[in-house]
Design an enzyme around this catalytic site. Structure first.
Site, mmCIF file in Angstrom:
data_model
loop_
_atom_site.group_PDB
_atom_site.id
_atom_site.type_symbol
_atom_site.label_atom_id
_atom_site.label_comp_id
_atom_site.label_asym_id
_atom_site.label_seq_id
_atom_site.Cartn_x
_atom_site.Cartn_y
_atom_site.Cartn_z
ATOM 1 C CD1 TRP A 311 42.999 53.164 39.021
ATOM 2 C CD2 TRP A 311 42.278 51.725 37.471
ATOM 3 N NE1 TRP A 311 43.512 51.925 39.327
ATOM 4 C CE2 TRP A 311 43.086 51.019 38.400
ATOM 5 C CE3 TRP A 311 41.718 51.010 36.415
ATOM 6 C CZ2 TRP A 311 43.345 49.654 38.293
ATOM 7 C CZ3 TRP A 311 41.970 49.651 36.313
ATOM 8 C CH2 TRP A 311 42.771 48.986 37.234
ATOM 9 C CD1 TRP A 364 42.088 47.477 41.268
ATOM 10 C CD2 TRP A 364 40.979 46.669 43.024
ATOM 11 N NE1 TRP A 364 42.866 47.673 42.391
ATOM 12 C CE2 TRP A 364 42.215 47.179 43.477
ATOM 13 C CE3 TRP A 364 40.111 46.101 43.952
ATOM 14 C CZ2 TRP A 364 42.600 47.143 44.824
ATOM 15 C CZ3 TRP A 364 40.489 46.062 45.292
ATOM 16 C CH2 TRP A 364 41.719 46.578 45.712
ATOM 17 C CD1 TRP A 387 35.851 42.348 43.394
ATOM 18 C CD2 TRP A 387 36.333 43.303 41.432
ATOM 19 N NE1 TRP A 387 34.677 42.472 42.695
ATOM 20 C CE2 TRP A 387 34.944 43.052 41.489
ATOM 21 C CE3 TRP A 387 36.857 43.887 40.278
ATOM 22 C CZ2 TRP A 387 34.078 43.373 40.432
ATOM 23 C CZ3 TRP A 387 35.994 44.207 39.228
ATOM 24 C CH2 TRP A 387 34.627 43.951 39.310
HETATM 25 C C1 LIG Z 1 35.666 39.438 41.075
HETATM 26 C C2 LIG Z 1 35.304 38.307 42.003
HETATM 27 C C3 LIG Z 1 34.671 38.575 43.218
HETATM 28 C C4 LIG Z 1 34.324 37.530 44.084
HETATM 29 N N1 LIG Z 1 33.693 37.833 45.272
HETATM 30 C C5 LIG Z 1 33.362 36.826 46.133
HETATM 31 C C6 LIG Z 1 32.709 37.112 47.366
HETATM 32 O O1 LIG Z 1 32.467 38.269 47.741
HETATM 33 N N2 LIG Z 1 32.348 36.056 48.146
HETATM 34 C C7 LIG Z 1 32.612 34.758 47.797
HETATM 35 O O2 LIG Z 1 32.240 33.844 48.534
HETATM 36 N N3 LIG Z 1 33.264 34.478 46.656
HETATM 37 C C8 LIG Z 1 33.639 35.451 45.809
HETATM 38 N N4 LIG Z 1 34.285 35.145 44.632
HETATM 39 C C9 LIG Z 1 34.713 33.760 44.394
HETATM 40 C C10 LIG Z 1 33.736 32.867 43.634
HETATM 41 O O3 LIG Z 1 33.250 33.511 42.494
HETATM 42 C C11 LIG Z 1 32.549 32.397 44.485
HETATM 43 O O4 LIG Z 1 32.998 31.918 45.727
HETATM 44 C C12 LIG Z 1 31.803 31.265 43.767
HETATM 45 O O5 LIG Z 1 31.329 31.707 42.526
HETATM 46 C C13 LIG Z 1 30.670 30.794 44.625
HETATM 47 O O6 LIG Z 1 29.929 29.823 43.957
HETATM 48 P P1 LIG Z 1 29.843 28.342 44.504
HETATM 49 O O7 LIG Z 1 29.536 28.360 45.963
HETATM 50 O O8 LIG Z 1 28.913 27.600 43.618
HETATM 51 O O9 LIG Z 1 31.344 27.848 44.306
HETATM 52 P P2 LIG Z 1 31.974 26.391 44.167
HETATM 53 O O10 LIG Z 1 32.657 26.343 42.864
HETATM 54 O O11 LIG Z 1 30.994 25.318 44.461
HETATM 55 O O12 LIG Z 1 33.120 26.410 45.276
HETATM 56 C C14 LIG Z 1 32.890 26.019 46.647
HETATM 57 C C15 LIG Z 1 33.295 27.142 47.569
HETATM 58 O O13 LIG Z 1 34.668 27.464 47.402
HETATM 59 C C16 LIG Z 1 34.867 28.869 47.561
HETATM 60 N N5 LIG Z 1 35.371 29.428 46.290
HETATM 61 C C17 LIG Z 1 35.083 29.014 45.038
HETATM 62 N N6 LIG Z 1 35.776 29.731 44.126
HETATM 63 C C18 LIG Z 1 36.508 30.618 44.826
HETATM 64 C C19 LIG Z 1 37.433 31.640 44.456
HETATM 65 N N7 LIG Z 1 37.748 31.873 43.176
HETATM 66 N N8 LIG Z 1 38.001 32.392 45.428
HETATM 67 C C20 LIG Z 1 37.713 32.166 46.732
HETATM 68 N N9 LIG Z 1 36.856 31.201 47.141
HETATM 69 C C21 LIG Z 1 36.256 30.448 46.205
HETATM 70 C C22 LIG Z 1 33.510 29.481 47.871
HETATM 71 O O14 LIG Z 1 33.383 29.625 49.261
HETATM 72 C C23 LIG Z 1 32.561 28.447 47.303
HETATM 73 O O15 LIG Z 1 31.287 28.463 47.929
HETATM 74 C C24 LIG Z 1 34.641 36.188 43.741
HETATM 75 C C25 LIG Z 1 35.275 35.927 42.524
HETATM 76 C C26 LIG Z 1 35.601 36.969 41.662
HETATM 77 C C27 LIG Z 1 36.284 36.666 40.357
#
Ligand SMILES: Cc1cc2nc3c(=O)[nH]c(=O)nc-3n(C[C@H](O)[C@H](O)[C@H](O)COP(=O)(O)OP(=O)(O)OC[C@H]3O[C@@H](n4cnc5c(N)ncnc54)[C@H](O)[C@@H]3O)c2cc1C
Length: 503
Positions: A311, A364, A387
């Site tokens: 990295w 990352w 990540w």
């Molecule tokens: C680099 C990175 C880091 C992230 N860090 C976190 C974090 O620390 N905490 C976190 O809750 N989410 C994290 N996410 C997943 C995701 O981005 C968020 O959960 C989401 O944006 C939350 O918005 P929402 O509640 O409107 O999601 P919605 O689209 O409404 O989804 C409903 C629920 O599903 C779950 N969810 C949705 N997408 C994902 C996903 N890709 N992976 C896992 N669970 C998901 C969440 O609990 C979310 O509240 C991360 C994604 C990335 C790419």
């Protein structure tokens, strides 16, 4: 004689669908709800600044709800076991109940607490309140953990539907004498700087806010979720993530909320069960499944070959990324949204993560740490999955050689530039055509929009085209196919040409 129960509250800050609370009420005696602040017991991942802000407001809301039931929240500082033992002495409690958490250090601590309390002759029971399925209950045909999402979720969906959520109690029997409590302010969870003002404007922590958000989402956004979920310029997702993390709402409540909506609309079962939205709840489950089975992954890549990845170590680039000053508008907008509101849209999380890891070649783990401190929904399982997925080194991850182009991602998912204009107002007057690529805009357009690179908006920190080549070469190196051909990434900044119009 009615037996007193200590209810140890953690990431389950609600009254409805609360199995530990329901079990405590069932015992028939007084219930003493207690919150113990012991961040050092969270191992390497004590709550970050944004999480602490949320926790403060969530505990305030919970205490208020408890008072309405004739109860209250007792607040103490840890260590947890010692504090619980003191409270047992003070209240004469004969049992301690709590809902489970899944972070490796916390699971270890909880195991020790449970064993010690049982040795003390107390009832010590834990419950599942945070997941549809316990991580250890799901395994593939070979009896191993899943590492690919689609078969994992298909397997989960084939299981019996989760039970109906439990109702909140109408009254909570109080002890004859309340043990002393710290005032919430004594925990100093709120930041001293005014940094958190934006969080307060964006969120209403607590169970009522969670329920309102779910209701709003189901009635106004669920139908368009599949089309809108990748658009940061519209409110197309549920924004339930911090509420789910802090346990102000349970995934069972989400599941059954969706089921009720579907039955009102006469939607076939396969339509809502197979919906993209429920699949996102599935990703949350999958994240916990992975963290449980691969507890080293918050800091180490799941795919061992990535341990050899060289990295970059460039503090100035990391700082530019953290501050939203990379010169790539969609990246900068996302990082500023994060700083101001403690949240970032999922599509933009993927873009900024790809940019850090593949354009800047920064580890990352640095990104995960920054998210940990700034997200109100920071969750060890989901952050680790996000990540590792973005870096290409985790389960079911984006292949490392797929490098997001931040310019075209911006143009595709923020087509009218509303999102970038909101968070990067200095670019607001640029036309849609140049908004996502100011470095390529003709001088006259930049003058007319009042944008001067290097003055009121940064030059791009890298050329995406060049950075992409570097990333692919670094990747080829860990694959062993181009050993020796690739310049050390440590010298990358020196070699990096300015961005080109194609970036
Ligand atoms: C680099 C990175 C880091 C992230 N860090 C976190 C974090 O620390 N905490 C976190 O809750 N989410 C994290 N996410 C997943 C995701 O981005 C968020 O959960 C989401 O944006 C939350 O918005 P929402 O509640 O409107 O999601 P919605 O689209 O409404 O989804 C409903 C629920 O599903 C779950 N969810 C949705 N997408 C994902 C996903 N890709 N992976 C896992 N669970 C998901 C969440 O609990 C979310 O509240 C991360 C994604 C990335 C790419």
């Amino acid at each position: 004689m009615k037996q007193t129960t200590l209810l140890w509250l953690r990431l389950d800050l609600r009254l409805a669908d609360h199995p530990a609370l329901a079990a405590a009420v069932k015992r028939g005696g007084p219930v003493v709800p207690v919150f113990i602040w012991s961040p050092e017991e969270d191992g390497d991942w004590p709550p970050g600044g944004a999480s602490m802000w949320w926790l403060h407001h969530s505990l305030t809301a919970l205490d208020k709800s408890l008072w309405q039931l004739g109860s209250r929240l007792v607040i103490r500082c840890g260590p947890a076991l010692e504090t619980l033992r003191v409270l047992v002495q003070e209240t004469g409690a004969t049992a301690v109940f709590w809902n489970r958490r899944y972070e490796p250090a916390v699971m270890e601590r909880d195991r020790e607490v449970q064993e010690a309390l049982v040795r003390d002759g107390l009832g010590a029971e834990s419950f599942n309140a945070a997941l549809l399925h316990e991580p250890w209950m799901i395994q593939n045909q070979r009896g191993k953990p899943f590492q690919v999402f689609t078969p994992y979720w298909k397997h989960c969906l084939a299981k019996p539907a989760p039970a109906e959520p439990l109702p909140a109690p109408k009254i909570l029997p109080a002890p004859p004498r309340w043990p002393k409590s710290l005032a919430l302010g004594e925990l100093e969870l709120e930041p001293k700087l005014h940094w958190a003002d934006g969080l307060g404007a964006a969120w209403q922590p607590g169970e009522a806010g969670a329920t309102a958000n779910l209701g709003r989402f189901l009635t106004t956004a669920f139908d368009d979720y599949t089309d809108h979920r990748n658009r940061p310029d519209v409110v197309g997702t549920s924004r339930l993530s911090p509420y789910l993390h802090f346990g102000e709402i349970s995934p069972r409540q989400v599941w059954h909320g969706l089921r009720r909506l579907a039955s009102k609309r006469c939607l076939p079962v396969e339509q809502w069960r197979g919906s993209q939205f429920l699949a996102e709840i599935g990703w949350r489950e999958f994240a916990h499944h992975l963290l449980f089975h691969f507890p080293h992954t918050p800091t180490e890549p799941l795919r061992a070959d990535f341990k050899k990845f060289v990295w970059n170590q460039d503090a100035a680039w990391l700082h530019a990324w953290q501050q939203g000053r990379t010169g790539f508008p969609i990246v900068d907008a996302g990082m500023r949204e994060l700083w101001t509101t403690g949240w970032m849209h999922n599509r933009v999380r993927m873009i900024v993560a790809s940019f850090l890891v593949k354009d800047l070649l920064l580890p990352w783990q640095e990104g995960a740490r920054w998210f940990w401190n700034t997200l109100v929904d920071a969750d060890l399982a989901q952050n680790t999955l996000g990540w590792q997925w973005s870096a290409g080194c985790g389960a079911d991850a984006a292949p490392y050689f797929r490098v997001f182009n931040p310019t075209s991602q911006g143009e595709k998912f923020d087509p009218h530039g509303d999102y970038v204009r909101k968070w990067c107002p200095e670019l607001g007057k640029l036309s849609d055509k140049w908004l996502h690529r100011p470095h390529a805009a003709p001088a006259a357009s930049m003058r007319a929009a009042g944008v001067e690179l290097g003055h009121n908006y940064p030059h791009p920190v890298v050329s995406h085209a060049f950075a992409r080549e570097m990333a692919l070469e670094s990747y080829a190196r860990i694959k062993g196919s181009a050993a020796g051909n690739c310049p050390s990434t440590l010298s990358m900044r020196v070699m990096m040409p300015r961005a080109s119009p194609s970036d």
